[in-house]
Design an enzyme around this catalytic site. Structure first.
Site, PDB file in Angstrom:
ATOM      1  N   LYS A  85       0.833  -2.408   9.027  1.00 13.27           N
ATOM      2  CA  LYS A  85       1.996  -1.516   9.052  1.00 13.27           C
ATOM      3  C   LYS A  85       3.154  -2.265   9.703  1.00 13.27           C
ATOM      4  O   LYS A  85       3.019  -2.791  10.807  1.00 13.27           O
ATOM      5  CB  LYS A  85       1.622  -0.262   9.855  1.00 13.27           C
ATOM      6  CG  LYS A  85       2.647   0.827   9.859  1.00 13.27           C
ATOM      7  CD  LYS A  85       2.022   2.147  10.326  1.00 13.27           C
ATOM      8  CE  LYS A  85       3.066   3.225  10.483  1.00 13.27           C
ATOM      9  NZ  LYS A  85       2.482   4.539  10.741  1.00 13.27           N
ATOM     10  N   ASP A 109       0.097  16.166  12.863  1.00 12.83           N
ATOM     11  CA  ASP A 109       0.538  16.000  11.471  1.00 12.83           C
ATOM     12  C   ASP A 109      -0.666  15.857  10.538  1.00 12.83           C
ATOM     13  O   ASP A 109      -0.644  15.055   9.608  1.00 12.83           O
ATOM     14  CB  ASP A 109       1.484  14.802  11.361  1.00 12.83           C
ATOM     15  CG  ASP A 109       2.387  14.878  10.121  1.00 12.83           C
ATOM     16  OD1 ASP A 109       2.525  15.976   9.533  1.00 12.83           O
ATOM     17  OD2 ASP A 109       2.953  13.837   9.734  1.00 12.83           O
ATOM     18  N   ALA A 144       8.310   2.711   8.240  1.00  8.83           N
ATOM     19  CA  ALA A 144       7.326   1.643   8.047  1.00  8.83           C
ATOM     20  C   ALA A 144       7.024   1.353   6.592  1.00  8.83           C
ATOM     21  O   ALA A 144       7.181   2.210   5.728  1.00  8.83           O
ATOM     22  CB  ALA A 144       6.031   2.018   8.758  1.00  8.83           C
ATOM     23  N   ARG A 145       6.615   0.106   6.350  1.00  9.77           N
ATOM     24  CA  ARG A 145       5.990  -0.237   5.073  1.00  9.77           C
ATOM     25  C   ARG A 145       4.596  -0.750   5.395  1.00  9.77           C
ATOM     26  O   ARG A 145       4.405  -1.428   6.414  1.00  9.77           O
ATOM     27  CB  ARG A 145       6.783  -1.335   4.363  1.00  9.77           C
ATOM     28  CG  ARG A 145       7.904  -0.767   3.538  1.00  9.77           C
ATOM     29  CD  ARG A 145       8.547  -1.829   2.709  1.00  9.77           C
ATOM     30  NE  ARG A 145       9.490  -1.213   1.774  1.00  9.77           N
ATOM     31  CZ  ARG A 145      10.327  -1.892   1.012  1.00  9.77           C
ATOM     32  NH1 ARG A 145      10.337  -3.204   1.057  1.00  9.77           N
ATOM     33  NH2 ARG A 145      11.140  -1.260   0.211  1.00  9.77           N
ATOM     34  N   LEU A 193       0.810  -1.231   0.000  1.00  9.13           N
ATOM     35  CA  LEU A 193       0.000   0.000   0.000  1.00  9.13           C
ATOM     36  C   LEU A 193       0.839   1.275   0.000  1.00  9.13           C
ATOM     37  O   LEU A 193       0.439   2.284  -0.559  1.00  9.13           O
ATOM     38  CB  LEU A 193      -0.938   0.001   1.216  1.00  9.13           C
ATOM     39  CG  LEU A 193      -2.035  -1.065   1.196  1.00  9.13           C
ATOM     40  CD1 LEU A 193      -2.659  -1.218   2.576  1.00  9.13           C
ATOM     41  CD2 LEU A 193      -3.109  -0.707   0.170  1.00  9.13           C
ATOM     42  N   GLY A 194       2.000   1.224   0.644  1.00 10.70           N
ATOM     43  CA  GLY A 194       2.813   2.437   0.658  1.00 10.70           C
ATOM     44  C   GLY A 194       3.870   2.364   1.733  1.00 10.70           C
ATOM     45  O   GLY A 194       3.926   1.412   2.510  1.00 10.70           O
ATOM     46  N   GLU A 195       4.734   3.368   1.757  1.00 16.65           N
ATOM     47  CA  GLU A 195       5.728   3.408   2.831  1.00 16.65           C
ATOM     48  C   GLU A 195       5.965   4.843   3.270  1.00 16.65           C
ATOM     49  O   GLU A 195       5.659   5.788   2.560  1.00 16.65           O
ATOM     50  CB  GLU A 195       7.023   2.727   2.430  1.00 16.65           C
ATOM     51  CG  GLU A 195       7.873   3.445   1.416  1.00 16.65           C
ATOM     52  CD  GLU A 195       9.084   2.590   1.029  1.00 16.65           C
ATOM     53  OE1 GLU A 195       9.696   1.972   1.917  1.00 16.65           O
ATOM     54  OE2 GLU A 195       9.391   2.542  -0.161  1.00 16.65           O
ATOM     55  N   GLY A 196       6.503   4.963   4.468  1.00 16.09           N
ATOM     56  CA  GLY A 196       6.775   6.289   5.002  1.00 16.09           C
ATOM     57  C   GLY A 196       7.586   6.077   6.253  1.00 16.09           C
ATOM     58  O   GLY A 196       7.528   5.007   6.840  1.00 16.09           O
ATOM     59  N   GLY A 197       8.345   7.076   6.658  1.00 23.28           N
ATOM     60  CA  GLY A 197       9.139   6.939   7.880  1.00 23.28           C
ATOM     61  C   GLY A 197       9.893   5.621   7.890  1.00 23.28           C
ATOM     62  O   GLY A 197      10.591   5.286   6.938  1.00 23.28           O
TER      63      GLY A 197
HETATM   64  P1  ADP Z   1       4.480   6.588   8.305  1.00 27.76           P
HETATM   65  O1  ADP Z   1       3.892   6.773   9.664  1.00 27.76           O
HETATM   66  O2  ADP Z   1       5.726   5.794   8.347  1.00 27.76           O
HETATM   67  O3  ADP Z   1       4.549   7.849   7.491  1.00 27.76           O
HETATM   68  P2  ADP Z   1       1.979   5.899   7.188  1.00 27.76           P
HETATM   69  O4  ADP Z   1       1.125   5.435   8.309  1.00 27.76           O
HETATM   70  O5  ADP Z   1       1.766   7.312   6.734  1.00 27.76           O
HETATM   71  O6  ADP Z   1       3.487   5.646   7.521  1.00 27.76           O
HETATM   72  O7  ADP Z   1       1.790   4.960   5.932  1.00 27.76           O
HETATM   73  C1  ADP Z   1       2.573   5.045   4.765  1.00 27.76           C
HETATM   74  C2  ADP Z   1       1.690   4.831   3.531  1.00 27.76           C
HETATM   75  O8  ADP Z   1       1.002   3.585   3.607  1.00 27.76           O
HETATM   76  C3  ADP Z   1       0.580   5.857   3.382  1.00 27.76           C
HETATM   77  O9  ADP Z   1       0.986   6.993   2.712  1.00 27.76           O
HETATM   78  C4  ADP Z   1      -0.469   5.078   2.585  1.00 27.76           C
HETATM   79  O10 ADP Z   1      -0.154   5.086   1.222  1.00 27.76           O
HETATM   80  C5  ADP Z   1      -0.332   3.680   3.109  1.00 27.76           C
HETATM   81  N1  ADP Z   1      -1.289   3.402   4.217  1.00 27.76           N
HETATM   82  C6  ADP Z   1      -1.087   3.632   5.532  1.00 27.76           C
HETATM   83  N2  ADP Z   1      -2.144   3.261   6.279  1.00 27.76           N
HETATM   84  C7  ADP Z   1      -3.060   2.771   5.415  1.00 27.76           C
HETATM   85  C8  ADP Z   1      -4.391   2.213   5.562  1.00 27.76           C
HETATM   86  N3  ADP Z   1      -4.962   2.098   6.770  1.00 27.76           N
HETATM   87  N4  ADP Z   1      -5.042   1.807   4.444  1.00 27.76           N
HETATM   88  C9  ADP Z   1      -4.459   1.943   3.233  1.00 27.76           C
HETATM   89  N5  ADP Z   1      -3.223   2.456   3.022  1.00 27.76           N
HETATM   90  C10 ADP Z   1      -2.521   2.862   4.091  1.00 27.76           C
END
Ligand code: ADP
Length: 323
Positions: free
Chosen positions: A75, A169, A56-57, A50-54
């Site tokens: 996550k 945030d 986490a994936r 779905l995505g990644e950030g910080g």
């Molecule tokens: P971080 O806290 O590391 O920034 P996020 O929680 O923002 O990570 O998640 C990173 C990415 O994962 C998001 O930008 C989104 O694309 C995807 N994502 C996170 N949570 C969900 C969810 N509950 N449902 C669908 N996609 C999600």
């Protein structure tokens, strides 16, 4: 824009550009195809990314307990990124805060478990991306749509605040959408719990475009719930104009504009006076003079305008007609 790395000691002047949260020395998690929660004896099948950030994936997973497999978001944070006490404390805070919240417009936290490699959090799955993804396709939203999103966002934020949580945030990228176009606030990675009445937070954090002036410039006094209200003002402006109010290429210049409260409404957008007044009042530099969330709900922008009961899924690509 990448989030500002939270700093333990606030700086007097926010001269440093923000650092992304990703630690480049840490390899991102690569969880197994079948993720096992040993304690609950549950298997989750990884079915998509779905995505990644910080650190986490985030993966889409199918919960093995259900025959018509229930899909969730999972996550994943590698333990190798949690070597420092600070990193652990931060993740525990995110989990503690997120799991305490249950609201229809907040991504629901399901379970948390670990194996030798990773920590896993299962979350409500948001299949329709974020408001940021949708804004990219649509370029901007109608004032009716903005009203709908704002009412849901304020509902979620009011709920967080009465539970003593500041999100810190709020931004379009952290506002996810479910399959019915309802907002689900996610990413509690920078959230703070106010444990004593009147307590002020001093960590400089947030995402440059959305940071309230008191976070940057009143580090002696600290900040509180009103920083979320400020971000809601930035969000409302961004929804109807199509870009954030203080946006420029240079982060220092963004901070200068935030400090000096410099932004304008492009005349060609023909934003209604009630909408402008609502945004202008929210973007009041002095946090004690900013409207409360309930006052925003009572503003002419919300009270005198159409708040649609729902947004059709077609709005992903084209403006809906609410006449
Ligand atoms: P971080 O806290 O590391 O920034 P996020 O929680 O923002 O990570 O998640 C990173 C990415 O994962 C998001 O930008 C989104 O694309 C995807 N994502 C996170 N949570 C969900 C969810 N509950 N449902 C669908 N996609 C999600």
């Amino acid at each position: 824009t990448s989030p500002v790395k939270p700093q333990e000691k606030p700086k007097a002047t926010p001269a440093d550009p923000p650092l992304p949260r990703q630690n480049s020395k840490t390899t991102p998690p690569s969880p197994p195809r079948v993720i096992v929660d040993q304690n609950r004896q549950v298997q989750y099948y990884r079915v998509g990314f779905l995505g990644e950030g910080g650190f986490a994936r985030v993966y889409e997973v199918a919960d093995g307990r259900h025959s018509a497999a229930q899909h969730l978001a999972c996550k994943v944070v590698t333990k190798s990124s949690l070597k420092t006490k600070k990193a652990k404390t931060k993740l525990y805070a995110e989990i503690k805060i997120h799991r305490s919240l249950a609201h229809p417009n907040i991504v629901r936290f399901q379970e948390c478990f670990e194996d030798d490699e990773n920590v896993y959090m299962t979350l409500e799955l948001c299949t329709s991306g974020s408001l940021m993804d949708m804004l990219r396709r649509r370029r901007r939203f109608s004032e009716c749509e903005a009203r709908f999103f704002l009412v849901q966002l304020i509902g979620a934020c009011h709920y967080m605040h009465i539970h003593q949580v500041i999100h810190r945030d709020l931004k379009l990228g952290n506002l996810f959408l479910d399959s019915n176009m309802n907002i689900k606030v996610g990413d509690f990675g920078l959230a703070a719990l106010i444990e004593n009445p009147g307590e002020r937070k001093k960590t400089i954090c947030g995402t440059p475009n959305y940071i309230a002036p008191e976070v940057l410039f009143d580090t002696a006094n600290g900040h509180s719930f009103e920083v979320d209200t400020w971000s809601i003002g930035v969000i409302l402006y961004t929804l109807v104009i199509g870009r954030p109010p203080f946006q420029t290429k240079d982060v220092k210049e963004i901070y200068t504009r935030i400090r000096d409260n410099v932004y304008e409404f492009p005349p060609e957008r023909r934003i209604a006076p009630d909408t402008k007044d609502c945004i202008t009042s929210i973007l009041t530099p002095d946090p004690s003079k900013r409207p409360t969330l309930l006052e925003i709900l009572k503003s002419p922008f919300i009270e005198l305008g159409i708040v649609p009961p729902f947004i059709p899924v077609s709005a992903h690509d084209a403006p809906p007609d609410f006449r």
